[in-house]
Design an enzyme around this catalytic site. Sequence first.
Site, PDB file in Angstrom:
ATOM      1  N   ASP A  16       0.834  -1.177   0.112  1.00 26.38           N
ATOM      2  CA  ASP A  16      -0.022  -0.008   0.002  1.00 26.38           C
ATOM      3  C   ASP A  16       0.776   1.236   0.002  1.00 26.38           C
ATOM      4  O   ASP A  16       2.086   1.226   0.628  1.00 26.38           O
ATOM      5  CB  ASP A  16      -0.881  -0.014   1.293  1.00 26.38           C
ATOM      6  CG  ASP A  16      -1.724   1.234   1.434  1.00 26.38           C
ATOM      7  OD1 ASP A  16      -2.309   1.604   0.397  1.00 26.38           O
ATOM      8  OD2 ASP A  16      -1.568   1.871   2.402  1.00 26.38           O
ATOM      9  N   LEU A  17       0.386   2.306  -0.418  1.00 23.33           N
ATOM     10  CA  LEU A  17       1.140   3.686  -0.574  1.00 23.33           C
ATOM     11  C   LEU A  17       0.866   4.641   0.736  1.00 23.33           C
ATOM     12  O   LEU A  17       1.645   4.700   1.400  1.00 23.33           O
ATOM     13  CB  LEU A  17       1.187   4.375  -1.849  1.00 23.33           C
ATOM     14  CG  LEU A  17       1.644   3.556  -3.042  1.00 23.33           C
ATOM     15  CD1 LEU A  17       1.437   4.390  -4.259  1.00 23.33           C
ATOM     16  CD2 LEU A  17       3.253   3.156  -2.906  1.00 23.33           C
ATOM     17  N   ASP A  18      -0.160   4.852   0.377  1.00 21.20           N
ATOM     18  CA  ASP A  18      -0.748   6.263   1.367  1.00 21.20           C
ATOM     19  C   ASP A  18      -0.879   5.567   3.029  1.00 21.20           C
ATOM     20  O   ASP A  18      -1.519   4.518   3.094  1.00 21.20           O
ATOM     21  CB  ASP A  18      -2.246   6.694   1.195  1.00 21.20           C
ATOM     22  CG  ASP A  18      -2.115   7.350  -0.421  1.00 21.20           C
ATOM     23  OD1 ASP A  18      -1.027   7.517  -0.941  1.00 21.20           O
ATOM     24  OD2 ASP A  18      -3.332   7.551  -0.713  1.00 21.20           O
ATOM     25  N   ASP A 185      -1.282  -0.505   6.025  1.00 20.67           N
ATOM     26  CA  ASP A 185      -1.795  -0.211   7.248  1.00 20.67           C
ATOM     27  C   ASP A 185      -3.363  -0.303   7.937  1.00 20.67           C
ATOM     28  O   ASP A 185      -3.658  -0.140   8.783  1.00 20.67           O
ATOM     29  CB  ASP A 185      -1.420   1.512   7.330  1.00 20.67           C
ATOM     30  CG  ASP A 185      -2.429   2.143   6.656  1.00 20.67           C
ATOM     31  OD1 ASP A 185      -3.341   2.882   7.256  1.00 20.67           O
ATOM     32  OD2 ASP A 185      -2.391   2.053   5.261  1.00 20.67           O
TER      33      ASP A 185
END
Length: 235
Positions: A16-18, A185
């Site tokens: 995941d990025l954000d 997250d």
Amino acid sequence: MIHYRPLGPIAAISFDLDDTLYDNRPVIQAAEDKLYAWLAERVKLREDSRSYFQQWRQRVLKEKPALRHDATASRHQALLLGLKALGVPQAQVLADAAMGHFLAWRSEGDIAPEVHQMLAYLSGRRPLIAISNGNADVERLGLGQYFKASFHAGGSRRMKPDPDLFVAAAQHLKLTPKAILHIGDHLDDDIQGALLAGYQAAWYNPKGHSLRQHPRGRLLPHFEFGALDSLQQLL
């Protein structure tokens, strides 16, 4: 690390990025500040521009629920309709240009040195893929050298926890889902989505939240961890 399930062989890793590789909230805040300042230099906006366009976005999502899976399209449409409602001439041209600038600004995240170090280490040992519900650009973020590909929600691909992005990434890698470890997250979007798609899953939990505090996250990750650099222990 806290382990909940035995890990199988890991042939590739998706991230995941954000809010996993960087804190997304200040990035979006700064991008929106720049967006409204840019628009205000060209047209007369309301004093409550942020809430005004947020209301238009909520209206867009209510009238076109499918756009909830496309962060870019929903924001673009809200900008267009909001500008038209203000009586702005050439609202389409202005909305198009504003959205182009916003996409650049929203990818100006501050990536910590330890994240670069961790990604460099892992990418030298396994192929890495980015899987994001948002519209951050890994190249503009300065992370493109680590990822073989990036997959974003929008168009025909629904947001996590729906399986579209996970399926697309596995097909791109030509791997069975169980050979891929997804790291993120969010217990719903990342962990539940990955597990239901057949992936292995690791929950990044830097604030030490309890699984009991997240009743919507119905499936246990394979493990949870609080520091990104601990991932180097995996390989």
